[in-house]
Design an enzyme around this catalytic site. Sequence first.
Site, short mmCIF file in Angstrom:
data_model
loop_
_atom_site.label_atom_id
_atom_site.label_comp_id
_atom_site.label_asym_id
_atom_site.label_seq_id
_atom_site.Cartn_x
_atom_site.Cartn_y
_atom_site.Cartn_z
N TRP A 103 -4.00 2.07 -2.06
CA TRP A 103 -3.53 1.61 -3.38
C TRP A 103 -3.13 0.16 -3.37
O TRP A 103 -3.45 -0.59 -4.29
CB TRP A 103 -2.41 2.50 -3.90
CG TRP A 103 -2.94 3.84 -4.32
CD1 TRP A 103 -2.78 5.04 -3.67
CD2 TRP A 103 -3.77 4.13 -5.46
NE1 TRP A 103 -3.46 6.03 -4.33
CE2 TRP A 103 -4.07 5.51 -5.43
CE3 TRP A 103 -4.29 3.35 -6.50
CZ2 TRP A 103 -4.87 6.13 -6.40
CZ3 TRP A 103 -5.08 3.97 -7.47
CH2 TRP A 103 -5.36 5.34 -7.41
N ASP A 177 4.95 -0.23 -6.75
CA ASP A 177 4.14 0.85 -7.34
C ASP A 177 4.71 2.14 -6.79
O ASP A 177 4.50 2.49 -5.64
CB ASP A 177 2.67 0.66 -6.93
CG ASP A 177 1.78 1.82 -7.38
OD1 ASP A 177 2.31 2.78 -7.97
OD2 ASP A 177 0.56 1.75 -7.13
N LYS A 201 1.61 12.27 -11.28
CA LYS A 201 1.91 12.84 -9.96
C LYS A 201 3.19 13.66 -10.02
O LYS A 201 3.23 14.80 -9.64
CB LYS A 201 2.06 11.73 -8.92
CG LYS A 201 0.97 10.66 -8.92
CD LYS A 201 -0.35 11.15 -8.42
CE LYS A 201 -1.52 10.23 -8.72
NZ LYS A 201 -1.44 8.88 -8.21
#
Length: 370
Positions: A103, A177, A201
Site C-alpha cells: 500500500w 493510512d 475493512k
Amino acid sequence: MATTRPYNFSAGPAAMPEAVLQRAAEEMLDWHGSGMGVMEMSHRGKEFGVIAAQAEADFRTLLAVPANFHILFIQGGGLGENAIVPLNLSRGTTADFVVTGSWSVKSHKEAQRYCTANIVASNTANGHTRLPEPSTWRMSSDTSYVHLCTNETINGVEFQELPDLAALGCEAPLVIDFSSHVASRSVDWSRVGLAFGGAQKNLGPAGLTIVVVRDDLLDRALKICPSAFNYKTVADNQSMYNTPPTWGIYVAGLTFQWLMHQTEGDLSGVAAMEQRNAAKARLLYDFIDNSAFYDNKVDGSCRSRMNIPFFLRDESRNEVFLTGAREAGLLQLKGHKSVGGMRASIYNAMPLAGVQALVGYMREFERKHA
Ligand SMILES: *Cc1c(COP(=O)(O)O)cnc(C)c1O
C-alpha cells in the site's frame, strides 16, 4: 445470539458485526418511523443530519479525536486519498514516503503525479517483513509531509507505535493510512497531522472514506485540487459539499455504536477491542510458530494484529486447505496474489471464537496431512 453464519476472513470488504447487519436490516424500509429507508433520504434532510452528526460524534469519542481535528466523510477510497492527500498537502513541493509494503508503494507512486515524492526508508530488501527503525529515516529538509501506512494489509506488517517525527528533528506533519486497522487500537493524535481510511475493512461498507485532519492543514490545497476533495471545502460544508456516501455513514455509525458497547473486563470501546484483538492475534501466531507445518515470515516486532499471512510449508496442499476450510465454514482465506499462501484477516468484527475455529481447523488439517 449464536451465529450460524460462517466465519469470514476476507481482507476487505470484510465481515461486519452481525448485530449491525441485523439492525440495518430491521431499519431498511423505515428508519425510526420516518417512513423512509436511509438510502432514500436527502442528505440535507433533518433525519440524515441526525445520523451523520451522531456518527461523527461517536467516531470522535471512540478514537479520542482532539477538538483541533476535523473528521470528514467523503468518497474516493484509500487509493483516492493517495492523490487527494498530495493535492491538499504537498503544495507541489516535496513529500516523503516510508515504504513498508504494497500500500505504501502505491501511495508513493501516485504522489509522483503531484509533487516530488521521496522514499526516506524502505523494507523492500527484506520482502516487507520488518519495519525500518524510525531513527534511520532520512527526511527531506523541505518535506511537506511524511506518509506511512500504519498497517500493511497485504504484507501483514503493522506499526505498534507511531513515530515521533518532532523527536527525529522533522517538523512536517505525519500522514497515516490507517485503512485496515482503524478502531482496532488507539491513535496517538499528538504525533499525527492527518489520518485516512476506507471504511470497508473495519467500519462498514465500501464507499465511505474517513479523513481526520488537523485544522492547520485544511487550507493548503493546490489550485487543481477537485473542489469535492478539497479538505477545507469539505470541512466548511460539514462533509455535505456534495452528496456524501450516506449509506456508508449510516452503517459505519451503527458499527461505532456497537464498538462503544463492547467490553473486556473494565475496558470498553476501542480499548476493549485492542485487548481482544491482541488476544486473537496471539492465539493464531502462537499456533503458527509452534507448528512445523505452517509459517509466518513477519518479524515478531511488527506483526499485524489484523491481517495474518501464513503459508503451508508444502504449498501443493493449498487448494485442499482452502476447500476444506470453506466446508468447515471458514471463508476467504486465500492469500493476496502478490504474496501467495493464506491470509486470515481478523478485524474487529471477528470474534475470538472465529480464530479458535480457524486454529482448530488448521490443527486438524496438520494432523491429517503432516
Ligand atoms: C484496502 C486498503 C486501501 C483501499 O483502497 P480503496 O481505494 O478503498 O480500494 C488503502 N490502503 C490500505 C492500507 C488498505 O488496506
